[in-house]
Design an enzyme around this catalytic site. Sequence first.
Site, PDB file in Angstrom:
ATOM      1  N   TYR A 156      11.057   3.877   3.874  1.00 18.16           N
ATOM      2  CA  TYR A 156      11.994   2.850   4.318  1.00 18.16           C
ATOM      3  C   TYR A 156      12.601   2.124   3.125  1.00 18.16           C
ATOM      4  CZ  TYR A 156      13.631  -1.366   6.775  1.00 18.16           C
ATOM      5  OH  TYR A 156      14.382  -2.397   7.273  1.00 18.16           O
ATOM      6  N   LYS A 160      16.598   1.759   1.850  1.00 24.74           N
ATOM      7  CA  LYS A 160      17.243   0.461   1.678  1.00 24.74           C
ATOM      8  C   LYS A 160      17.712   0.259   0.238  1.00 24.74           C
ATOM      9  CE  LYS A 160      17.116  -1.087   5.886  1.00 24.74           C
ATOM     10  NZ  LYS A 160      18.370  -1.331   6.631  1.00 24.74           N
TER      11      LYS A 160
END
Length: 256
Positions: A156, A160
């Site tokens: 994740y 990002k």
Amino acid sequence: MPASMTGQTAIVTGGSRGICLAAAKAMLDRGANVCITGRHEEQLAEALAHLAAGNRAIAVAGHAAEAAHREETVATVMATFGSIDVLVNGVGINPYYGSLSDLPEDVAIKMYRTNVLAALEWFKLCEKAWMAEHGGSVVNLAAAGVYRGGPLLGAYCVTKAALVRLTEQLALEKAPLRIRFNAVAPATVRTKFAAKFWEGNEEAVAAAYPIGRAGEPEDVGEAIAFFASNDSSWITGQTLAIDGGLLLTTSVDSLA
């Protein structure tokens, strides 16, 4: 007093709940028209009822990573409001918790497609429909994990971080067109998306923050509205950490 956004229109992907719903509310309060998107029509209907903005708020249901949904949304917004001055790329997924060594390739591709590539594709449509000739503001929802990785959150955090780099690159490329790009990077916010990190453990989570609490959707929503509005007209290519001081500490255990 915050700058008025009267006469401007914003698309907020993932706007049916949490941070992005708070951002939609903050921009509506400044006078903007808003279109929220999400996968579930029932949640979108509830969100519109919460916003209580009459004909200044509409919703289009669909998956942010699908081209047909993006095209439908942009066409609907242009037909309804006549402009797209702001794009908030708020959609993000995190279906995997674990070591990068065990990350399935298909899951990695799905995360990149939704968390990074979709943001670019949404912008390209908005640029063509309005922003190339009129300028605009794009705000991308990143995460505090772009600064330091969190346990089990490597995949994740990597997506990002890529979103932040995309923000910077587009800010440079599109500055001559007066299109600004900025990002916000929140730590743990009390949303359903981040429930794994705070639900049932709120006191311990709050204690980890120098400011003494986890974030609320409005903390980030107001920052998004700031970047969307003319209050930030000379700011582009920046990522704002919204973290209650967490990044000042020596140990970061949760950066959702």
